[in-house]
Design an enzyme around this catalytic site. Structure first.
Site, PDB file in Angstrom:
ATOM      1  N   ILE A 142       0.864  -1.170   0.000  1.00 15.01           N
ATOM      2  CA  ILE A 142       0.000   0.000   0.000  1.00 15.01           C
ATOM      3  C   ILE A 142       0.906   1.227   0.000  1.00 15.01           C
ATOM      4  O   ILE A 142       2.084   1.150   0.352  1.00 15.01           O
ATOM      5  CB  ILE A 142      -0.971   0.027   1.208  1.00 15.01           C
ATOM      6  CG1 ILE A 142      -0.214   0.020   2.538  1.00 15.01           C
ATOM      7  CG2 ILE A 142      -1.951  -1.119   1.138  1.00 15.01           C
ATOM      8  CD1 ILE A 142      -1.126   0.139   3.764  1.00 15.01           C
ATOM      9  N   ASP A 143       0.357   2.361  -0.426  1.00 16.20           N
ATOM     10  CA  ASP A 143       1.150   3.578  -0.545  1.00 16.20           C
ATOM     11  C   ASP A 143       1.724   4.026   0.797  1.00 16.20           C
ATOM     12  O   ASP A 143       1.176   3.722   1.863  1.00 16.20           O
ATOM     13  CB  ASP A 143       0.296   4.725  -1.099  1.00 16.20           C
ATOM     14  CG  ASP A 143      -0.133   4.500  -2.531  1.00 16.20           C
ATOM     15  OD1 ASP A 143       0.481   3.650  -3.210  1.00 16.20           O
ATOM     16  OD2 ASP A 143      -1.077   5.180  -2.971  1.00 16.20           O
ATOM     17  N   ARG A 144       2.813   4.772   0.744  1.00 20.69           N
ATOM     18  CA  ARG A 144       3.448   5.318   1.940  1.00 20.69           C
ATOM     19  C   ARG A 144       2.444   6.097   2.797  1.00 20.69           C
ATOM     20  O   ARG A 144       2.395   5.933   4.021  1.00 20.69           O
ATOM     21  CB  ARG A 144       4.593   6.253   1.543  1.00 20.69           C
ATOM     22  CG  ARG A 144       5.283   6.933   2.730  1.00 20.69           C
ATOM     23  CD  ARG A 144       5.912   8.270   2.317  1.00 20.69           C
ATOM     24  NE  ARG A 144       6.986   8.090   1.354  1.00 20.69           N
ATOM     25  CZ  ARG A 144       8.277   8.274   1.634  1.00 20.69           C
ATOM     26  NH1 ARG A 144       8.653   8.663   2.843  1.00 20.69           N
ATOM     27  NH2 ARG A 144       9.193   8.112   0.706  1.00 20.69           N
ATOM     28  N   THR A 146      -0.816   5.927   2.822  1.00 18.48           N
ATOM     29  CA  THR A 146      -2.004   5.159   3.191  1.00 18.48           C
ATOM     30  C   THR A 146      -1.702   4.357   4.448  1.00 18.48           C
ATOM     31  O   THR A 146      -0.651   3.732   4.565  1.00 18.48           O
ATOM     32  CB  THR A 146      -2.405   4.207   2.048  1.00 18.48           C
ATOM     33  OG1 THR A 146      -2.643   4.965   0.864  1.00 18.48           O
ATOM     34  CG2 THR A 146      -3.658   3.433   2.401  1.00 18.48           C
ATOM     35  N   ARG A 248      -7.027   6.814  -5.345  1.00 19.90           N
ATOM     36  CA  ARG A 248      -6.814   8.264  -5.257  1.00 19.90           C
ATOM     37  C   ARG A 248      -7.216   8.960  -6.552  1.00 19.90           C
ATOM     38  O   ARG A 248      -7.881  10.002  -6.540  1.00 19.90           O
ATOM     39  CB  ARG A 248      -5.356   8.535  -4.887  1.00 19.90           C
ATOM     40  CG  ARG A 248      -4.993   7.955  -3.522  1.00 19.90           C
ATOM     41  CD  ARG A 248      -3.490   7.826  -3.297  1.00 19.90           C
ATOM     42  NE  ARG A 248      -2.835   9.129  -3.233  1.00 19.90           N
ATOM     43  CZ  ARG A 248      -1.535   9.286  -2.984  1.00 19.90           C
ATOM     44  NH1 ARG A 248      -0.765   8.209  -2.801  1.00 19.90           N
ATOM     45  NH2 ARG A 248      -1.005  10.485  -2.930  1.00 19.90           N
TER      46      ARG A 248
END
Length: 349
Positions: A142-144, A146, A248
């Site tokens: 998962i994104d940094r 998030t 996003r």
């Protein structure tokens, strides 16, 4: 080295023979292995076999004297880990058993390394070995920015099974987001292809036309769980595909950017009076457990999202404990009931 015999373990089920050798005898080249198979020196249950053959638990592999000494990869000593990092990742654990570990990653911590990144989840996984030879490994990312759930496999075999479940869309992922504005209609599927511009950490993802040869299909289910008039809304998002920054960009595409998004949504994503951090949280995972049945696990909101929920009057309720639903085919009603507790109930304010 003399002739050896090895028994295929449960963890190695459906593994290709050449990958089994790569795991246990990393010094052996692919060409050398092919020659050993072709000449019958490597055998499975006494029979000739090709390197691409799939293995089954309990089978016996004959390993002849090899061209050069080999050391099983699993015997490699783990790299020393800073005790503070070991404690930090231990605090992230919200579920563990003999096959799986589930982490609750804080916002701002990268999942894996990259240019300029000196601390990330992947480098901390040695702290979760629990004395085992195999190093735990991430199953997805998962994104940094998030927060929320990350799935970790204890062994390579389990990682392969879970990765196949993700590819086969047998894993249901639910994200919670606070968005600026209120989507109309209140629920539906965002079917918007995406294209990537640039490379590395500075790359952007944009909505693309369907005839763009560089575009990838991307689909997201969304439901408005609650809303503060038309000012902001709480969405439950379920990605049906796994594109970079998909949620996003999809939220931006329908005119409701995620609150605090540092990359998408422009000024509209940064209204005054709210924490200027991405309000996107990997809330729940519903997945097939390697030992059968399903595992459903949820993570509570991070501090900045709890504060925003409180300010907007949203009520997330209690975060349920992880649940194993046993049986080869768990009852659909049981799975649905648990999913409701982790996905949020729509209030329709």
């Amino acid at each position: 080295m003399s002739v050896q015999t090895h028994i295929v373990s449960e963890d190695e089920a459906d593994l290709r023979l050449d990958r089994w050798f790569r795991r246990h005898f990393p010094d052996l080249t692919q060409g050398a292995l092919q020659k050993l198979c072709r000449t019958g020196q490597v055998r499975v249950d006494g029979g000739r076999v090709a390197g691409a053959s799939r293995l089954a638990p309990g089978q016996t592999i004959r390993v002849p004297p090899l061209p050069q000494p080999s050391v099983p990869a699993a015997s490699e000593a783990p790299a020393p880990l800073d005790p503070l990092l070991a404690k930090e990742i231990e605090r992230m654990v919200i579920y563990r058993d003999e096959k799986i570990i589930v982490l609750d990653k804080p916002s701002g911590l990268p999942t894996q390394g990259g240019p300029g990144i000196t601390k990330h989840v992947d480098m901390m996984l040695d702290g979760l070995r629990d004395g085992r030879a195999d190093r735990p490994r991430l199953v997805h990312r998962i994104d940094r920015d998030t927060s929320g759930l990350l799935l970790v496999a204890r062994t390579p075999g389990v990682a392969a099974k879970l990765a196949a479940a993700f590819r086969g869309r047998d894993v249901k992922k639910t994200y919670w987001a606070v968005v600026v504005g209120r989507p109309m209609p209140g629920e539906g599927v965002i079917d918007q292809p995406l294209a990537r511009l640039g490379a590395g950490n500075g790359a952007l993802v944009i909505a693309a036309s369907r005839d763009d040869e560089d575009a990838a299909s991307a689909r997201t289910e969304y439901v408005t769980v609650d809303a503060a008039g038309r000012k902001m809304a709480w969405l439950a998002l379920s990605p049906l595909t796994g594109r970079t920054h998909q949620l996003r960009v999809h939220c931006e595409t329908i005119g409701t950017p995620i609150l605090g998004d540092p990359r998408y949504g422009g000024k509209a994503a940064h209204p005054e009076g709210f924490a200027d951090r991405l309000h996107l949280h990997a809330r729940a995972l519903d997945l097939p457990h390697p030992d059968g049945g399903r595992l459903i696990v949820a993570a509570g909101l991070p501090p900045h999202m709890r504060e925003t929920f409180r300010d907007l009057g949203f009520s997330p309720g209690e975060t349920p404990a992880p649940q194993r639903i046993h049986g080869p085919k768990p009852a659909a009603a049981a799975v649905k009931a648990v999913r409701r507790t982790v996905g949020g109930g729509r209030t329709g304010r």
